[in-house]
Write a protein that holds these residues in place. Structure first.
Motif, short mmCIF file in Angstrom:
data_model
loop_
_atom_site.label_atom_id
_atom_site.label_comp_id
_atom_site.label_asym_id
_atom_site.label_seq_id
_atom_site.Cartn_x
_atom_site.Cartn_y
_atom_site.Cartn_z
N GLY A 60 22.96 32.72 42.43
CA GLY A 60 24.08 31.90 42.87
C GLY A 60 23.55 30.62 43.48
O GLY A 60 22.40 30.26 43.31
N TYR A 61 24.42 29.93 44.21
CA TYR A 61 24.01 28.68 44.85
C TYR A 61 24.69 28.54 46.20
O TYR A 61 25.70 29.18 46.49
CB TYR A 61 24.33 27.48 43.97
N ARG A 62 24.09 27.70 47.02
CA ARG A 62 24.66 27.33 48.31
C ARG A 62 24.72 25.81 48.35
O ARG A 62 23.83 25.13 47.86
CB ARG A 62 23.81 27.82 49.46
N GLU A 63 25.77 25.33 48.99
CA GLU A 63 25.92 23.89 49.14
C GLU A 63 25.74 23.52 50.59
O GLU A 63 26.31 24.14 51.48
CB GLU A 63 27.31 23.45 48.66
N THR A 64 24.89 22.53 50.84
CA THR A 64 24.72 21.99 52.18
C THR A 64 25.29 20.58 52.18
O THR A 64 25.76 20.10 51.16
CB THR A 64 23.23 21.96 52.60
N ARG A 65 25.21 19.92 53.29
CA ARG A 65 25.73 18.56 53.39
C ARG A 65 25.06 17.62 52.39
O ARG A 65 25.70 16.77 51.81
CB ARG A 65 25.54 18.04 54.81
N GLY A 66 23.78 17.81 52.15
CA GLY A 66 23.05 16.88 51.29
C GLY A 66 22.48 17.46 50.01
O GLY A 66 21.87 16.73 49.23
N HIS A 67 22.64 18.78 49.79
CA HIS A 67 21.98 19.41 48.65
C HIS A 67 22.82 20.55 48.05
O HIS A 67 23.66 21.12 48.73
CB HIS A 67 20.64 20.03 49.09
N PHE A 68 22.49 20.87 46.82
CA PHE A 68 22.88 22.13 46.22
C PHE A 68 21.59 22.93 46.09
O PHE A 68 20.60 22.44 45.53
CB PHE A 68 23.50 21.93 44.83
N VAL A 69 21.56 24.14 46.61
CA VAL A 69 20.37 24.98 46.57
C VAL A 69 20.67 26.14 45.64
O VAL A 69 21.55 26.96 45.90
CB VAL A 69 20.00 25.50 47.98
N LEU A 70 19.93 26.21 44.53
CA LEU A 70 20.12 27.26 43.53
C LEU A 70 19.16 28.40 43.84
O LEU A 70 17.96 28.18 43.98
CB LEU A 70 19.88 26.71 42.13
#
Length: 138
Positions: free
Chosen positions: A90-100
């Motif tokens: 899955g992925y996580r979204e932060t303020r400045g990034h998408f982390v896969l």
């Protein structure tokens, strides 16, 4: 270590140091040096870690990533990595990034997509929609 955990650790360390110093009525040189060392390590470790990663991959030059319905393709001047959506947990979204995130439990992070690499806010929304279509938020 997360920012909150580091802040709690640093606050407890400062409190212990101040209480110890006040109870003795003098400043202990060893405790002060140890305190400063811990502050530098806790505060500077993420930067040291980032600098180490940059040294390891910096020689490869600029990375380019293309996200498509087929998967994620990352290339540099020396290599190309093609990943199908099935490799992602899955992925996580932060303020400045998408982390896969990888399905493999031994790999914490598979890919980091900086939002600053996108041209417009519409591109961020399109990338988020593509990630939602082929992966899940975790």
């Amino acid at each position: 270590m997360g920012l909150v955990l580091r802040s709690v650790f640093l606050t407890l360390w400062v409190a212990q140091w101040l209480l110890g110093t006040m109870s003795r009525g003098r400043v202990d040189v060893f405790s002060t040096v140890l305190f400063l060392f811990v502050v530098l390590i806790v505060g500077g470790y993420p930067r040291l870690q980032a600098a180490q990663v940059q040294r390891l991959v910096g020689w490869q030059g600029e990375y380019r990533t293309v996200v498509s319905p087929a998967g994620i393709t990352t290339s540099s001047d020396h290599s190309t990595l093609i990943q199908k959506w099935s490799v992602l947990q899955g992925y996580r979204e932060t303020r400045g990034h998408f982390v896969l995130l990888s399905r493999d439990p031994n790999i914490m992070c598979l890919e980091v997509l900086p939002k600053q690499g996108l041209s417009t806010a519409d591109d961020v929304d399109r990338l988020r929609a593509l990630l939602d279509r082929h992966s899940t938020r975790v």
